[in-house]
Motif scaffolding. Structure first.
Motif, mmCIF file in Angstrom:
data_model
loop_
_atom_site.group_PDB
_atom_site.id
_atom_site.type_symbol
_atom_site.label_atom_id
_atom_site.label_comp_id
_atom_site.label_asym_id
_atom_site.label_seq_id
_atom_site.Cartn_x
_atom_site.Cartn_y
_atom_site.Cartn_z
ATOM 1 N N SER A 76 0.838 -1.195 0.000
ATOM 2 C CA SER A 76 0.000 0.000 0.000
ATOM 3 C C SER A 76 0.872 1.243 0.000
ATOM 4 C CB SER A 76 -0.948 0.022 1.207
ATOM 5 O OG SER A 76 -0.245 0.236 2.420
ATOM 6 N N LEU A 77 0.295 2.334 -0.469
ATOM 7 C CA LEU A 77 0.936 3.644 -0.451
ATOM 8 C C LEU A 77 0.186 4.561 0.495
ATOM 9 C CD1 LEU A 77 2.238 2.459 -3.040
ATOM 10 C CD2 LEU A 77 2.078 4.734 -4.058
ATOM 11 N N ALA A 78 0.914 5.481 1.119
ATOM 12 C CA ALA A 78 0.286 6.473 1.991
ATOM 13 C C ALA A 78 0.897 7.838 1.722
ATOM 14 C CB ALA A 78 0.449 6.104 3.461
ATOM 15 N N ALA A 79 0.031 8.831 1.582
ATOM 16 C CA ALA A 79 0.456 10.219 1.425
ATOM 17 C C ALA A 79 0.412 10.884 2.798
ATOM 18 C CB ALA A 79 -0.467 10.937 0.456
ATOM 19 N N VAL A 80 1.566 11.341 3.274
ATOM 20 C CA VAL A 80 1.673 11.912 4.619
ATOM 21 C C VAL A 80 2.049 13.382 4.484
ATOM 22 C CG1 VAL A 80 2.755 11.707 6.879
ATOM 23 C CG2 VAL A 80 2.420 9.663 5.472
ATOM 24 N N GLN A 81 1.103 14.250 4.795
ATOM 25 C CA GLN A 81 1.305 15.696 4.661
ATOM 26 C C GLN A 81 1.243 16.340 6.035
ATOM 27 O OE1 GLN A 81 -1.575 17.676 2.160
ATOM 28 N NE2 GLN A 81 -0.141 19.327 1.674
ATOM 29 N N HIS A 82 2.302 17.058 6.405
ATOM 30 C CA HIS A 82 2.378 17.715 7.708
ATOM 31 C C HIS A 82 2.165 16.715 8.846
ATOM 32 C CE1 HIS A 82 2.394 21.146 5.187
ATOM 33 N NE2 HIS A 82 1.097 21.205 4.998
ATOM 34 N N GLY A 83 2.661 15.481 8.669
ATOM 35 C CA GLY A 83 2.590 14.467 9.707
ATOM 36 C C GLY A 83 1.291 13.695 9.763
ATOM 37 N N VAL A 84 0.340 13.979 8.866
ATOM 38 C CA VAL A 84 -0.970 13.329 8.869
ATOM 39 C C VAL A 84 -1.174 12.591 7.558
ATOM 40 C CG1 VAL A 84 -3.469 13.702 8.958
ATOM 41 C CG2 VAL A 84 -1.947 15.055 10.413
ATOM 42 N N CYS A 85 -1.696 11.366 7.632
ATOM 43 C CA CYS A 85 -2.037 10.639 6.416
ATOM 44 C C CYS A 85 -3.265 11.283 5.789
ATOM 45 C CB CYS A 85 -2.313 9.174 6.726
ATOM 46 S SG CYS A 85 -2.832 8.231 5.262
ATOM 47 N N VAL A 86 -3.133 11.739 4.550
ATOM 48 C CA VAL A 86 -4.249 12.400 3.868
ATOM 49 C C VAL A 86 -4.844 11.535 2.757
ATOM 50 C CG1 VAL A 86 -3.462 14.709 4.439
ATOM 51 C CG2 VAL A 86 -2.662 13.635 2.324
ATOM 52 N N TYR B 287 -0.871 5.658 -8.453
ATOM 53 C CA TYR B 287 -1.172 6.169 -7.121
ATOM 54 C C TYR B 287 -0.182 7.248 -6.706
ATOM 55 C CZ TYR B 287 -4.908 2.981 -5.653
ATOM 56 O OH TYR B 287 -6.101 2.328 -5.509
ATOM 57 N N LEU B 288 1.082 7.057 -7.050
ATOM 58 C CA LEU B 288 2.102 8.035 -6.684
ATOM 59 C C LEU B 288 1.760 9.397 -7.282
ATOM 60 C CD1 LEU B 288 5.929 7.327 -6.729
ATOM 61 C CD2 LEU B 288 5.007 9.557 -7.290
ATOM 62 N N GLY B 289 1.407 9.410 -8.563
ATOM 63 C CA GLY B 289 1.048 10.668 -9.213
ATOM 64 C C GLY B 289 -0.195 11.291 -8.609
ATOM 65 N N ALA B 290 -1.189 10.453 -8.309
ATOM 66 C CA ALA B 290 -2.427 10.960 -7.721
ATOM 67 C C ALA B 290 -2.176 11.558 -6.344
ATOM 68 C CB ALA B 290 -3.452 9.835 -7.629
ATOM 69 N N PHE B 291 -1.356 10.895 -5.542
ATOM 70 C CA PHE B 291 -1.096 11.381 -4.189
ATOM 71 C C PHE B 291 -0.233 12.637 -4.204
ATOM 72 C CE2 PHE B 291 -1.842 7.020 -1.946
ATOM 73 C CZ PHE B 291 -3.174 7.104 -2.313
ATOM 74 N N ALA B 292 0.652 12.748 -5.198
ATOM 75 C CA ALA B 292 1.413 13.989 -5.346
ATOM 76 C C ALA B 292 0.467 15.146 -5.634
ATOM 77 C CB ALA B 292 2.443 13.849 -6.461
ATOM 78 N N ALA B 293 -0.558 14.884 -6.435
ATOM 79 C CA ALA B 293 -1.550 15.924 -6.723
ATOM 80 C C ALA B 293 -2.329 16.302 -5.464
ATOM 81 C CB ALA B 293 -2.503 15.437 -7.817
ATOM 82 N N VAL B 294 -2.696 15.302 -4.655
ATOM 83 C CA VAL B 294 -3.432 15.561 -3.416
ATOM 84 C C VAL B 294 -2.630 16.472 -2.488
ATOM 85 C CG1 VAL B 294 -4.222 14.468 -1.274
ATOM 86 C CG2 VAL B 294 -4.847 13.467 -3.472
ATOM 87 N N MET B 295 -1.299 16.263 -2.434
ATOM 88 C CA MET B 295 -0.449 17.050 -1.528
ATOM 89 C C MET B 295 0.148 18.282 -2.206
ATOM 90 S SD MET B 295 1.512 14.155 0.795
ATOM 91 C CE MET B 295 2.325 13.291 -0.578
#
Length: 414
Positions: A218-228, A315-323
């Motif tokens: 699984s992948l997780a996007a972690v922004q400012h210490g929080v999984c988003v 997913y990597l590209g999508a999560f980069a967009a989210v953050m």
């Protein structure tokens, strides 16, 4: 100082590590596999002492747990014991997987906690039932030792509602708890924290993408210490293709497959969990090492690898967009740590995101390290995970809170 025993239960395996907390030093670790047979392999390490033997576990996990506890207080052969008495263990922490919406944190294990886990046993058949059985055995053998469940969903509990809700009637979300939960929480937490340390910046200032890649991924996007955002959803079945699990699948494929194959819903679900993913595509194996070895002569092995990489990149590209960008990408897990090929392919042609690998560093198999090129806008790291430390830390925190103090207070008393 407190001794915390961390136990990881599989359907036919038991891994354990005894840690001295709060520092996290490992006193001993062991692995019992193929539980259920008359000669189950058991390997362990205590300091410089390593050993192995065959165990009779024909009666199941009960014998494996007893052997582990005996090893802690009796040792074996040239391996000395690490405890004088099993009651020196301040608590036992379990890397439990799913307890639903009300259990997305670390919790002292009670009958209520076990009942919540039981509610999700049908959708987590490979995870919850073995843990419930093992926990019952620990309750019997160590009646005075606190048991704590560190739920894998805890790290993802602060995801925004819009990232965790499904496009379903909201009553199903609100009343039945059908939502995106996310898993591999201990690994995502440890690796994101460690990546920030290696990068020399507070985690709260970074946008980190953790790629936990292995038999389960699984992948997780972690922004400012929080999984988003995270790739797994209601169960560990969704998201990336895995060794034998399908990953994302249109739900309307299920009735179609039932009609065309004549299989029941349960039979189809069993195939999706045990005969799909990399193994299903390749027809060869769900082990990435086997696929890489056979890729040159087996087109379906190549297809399985290419599909795996494609889904990670998506997913990597999508999560980069989210953050709104990336500062750090970290690879971990059995594949993420050991396959230079997969890391290279995932990062290839990602200059649009500012990712550039250093092939020489990426090919070096030793330890944690930065593997991005000097000019890369995004730092890329290979970081072996340490889920046991996170579970031990959460166990200690939970016990301290229950006694109305801090971790340092609790450790000094114990």
């Amino acid at each position: 100082m407190s001794y915390i025993l961390v136990v990881n239960i599989g359907s036919t395996s038991l891994k354990y590590r005894l840690l001295q907390m709060p520092g996290g030093d490992t006193l001993t670790r062991g692995y019992i596999e193929r539980i259920g047979g008359a000669a189950s392999p058991y390997s362990w390490q205590t300091g410089k002492h390593k050993g192995s033997c065959k165990l009779d576990t024909s009666q199941g996990t009960i014998q494996a747990i007893s052997a582990m506890l005996d090893m802690l207080v009796k040792g074996a052969g040239a391996t000395p014991p690490v405890l004088r008495d099993i009651n020196e263990v301040a608590g036992v922490g379990f890397k439990v997987v799913h307890g639903g919406y009300s259990l997305r944190t670390s919790a002292r294990i009670t009958e209520h906690v076990l009942a919540c886990m039981e509610d999700f046993s049908r959708v987590m058949p490979a995870h919850n039932p073995p843990y419930i059985q093992a926990i019952r055995e620990f309750q019997r053998l160590l009646p005075d030792t606190p048991l704590v469940g560190a739920f894998e969903t805890a790290f993802h509990r602060d995801m925004p509602d819009y990232a965790s809700v499904y496009g379903l009637p909201y009553a199903w979300t609100e009343q039945l708890g059908v939502r995106r939960y996310g898993f591999h929480g201990a690994s995502h937490r440890y690796v994101s924290e460690r990546a920030a340390e290696l990068h020399g910046h507070p985690l709260e200032d970074l946008r980190v993408l953790v790629c936990h890649l292995g038999g389960s991924s699984s992948l997780a996007a972690v922004q400012h210490g929080v999984c988003v955002a995270t790739s797994m959803g209601f169960t560990t079945q969704s998201g990336l293709p895995m060794a034998k699990r399908s990953g994302d699948l249109d739900p309307f494929a299920l009735p179609y497959l039932m009609e065309k194959t004549g299989k029941s819903l349960q039979e189809i679900l069993d195939v999706l969990v045990t005969q799909s993913g990399l193994a299903g595509i390749s027809g060869l194996s769900g082990d990435m090492r086997d696929l890489e070895e056979q890729e040159a002569t087996n087109p379906r092995a190549h297809l399985a690898i290419a599909h795996f990489v494609h889904e990670i990149k998506k997913y990597l590209g999508a999560f980069a967009a989210v953050m709104n960008g990336l500062d750090v990408v970290a690879f971990t897990g059995g594949i993420g740590e050991n396959s230079a090929r997969i890391r290279r392919d995932v990062c290839a042609d990602m200059d649009v995101l500012g990712i550039e690998l250093d092939d020489r560093l990426n090919d070096n198999p030793d330890g944690e390290r930065c593997i991005s090129a000097p000019g890369s806008q995004v730092a890329v790291y290979r970081i072996p995970t340490n889920e046991e430390f996170i579970v031990a830390r959460e166990t200690l925190r939970c016990l301290a809170e229950q006694q109305g103090g801090t971790v340092s207070d609790y450790s000094s008393r114990n």
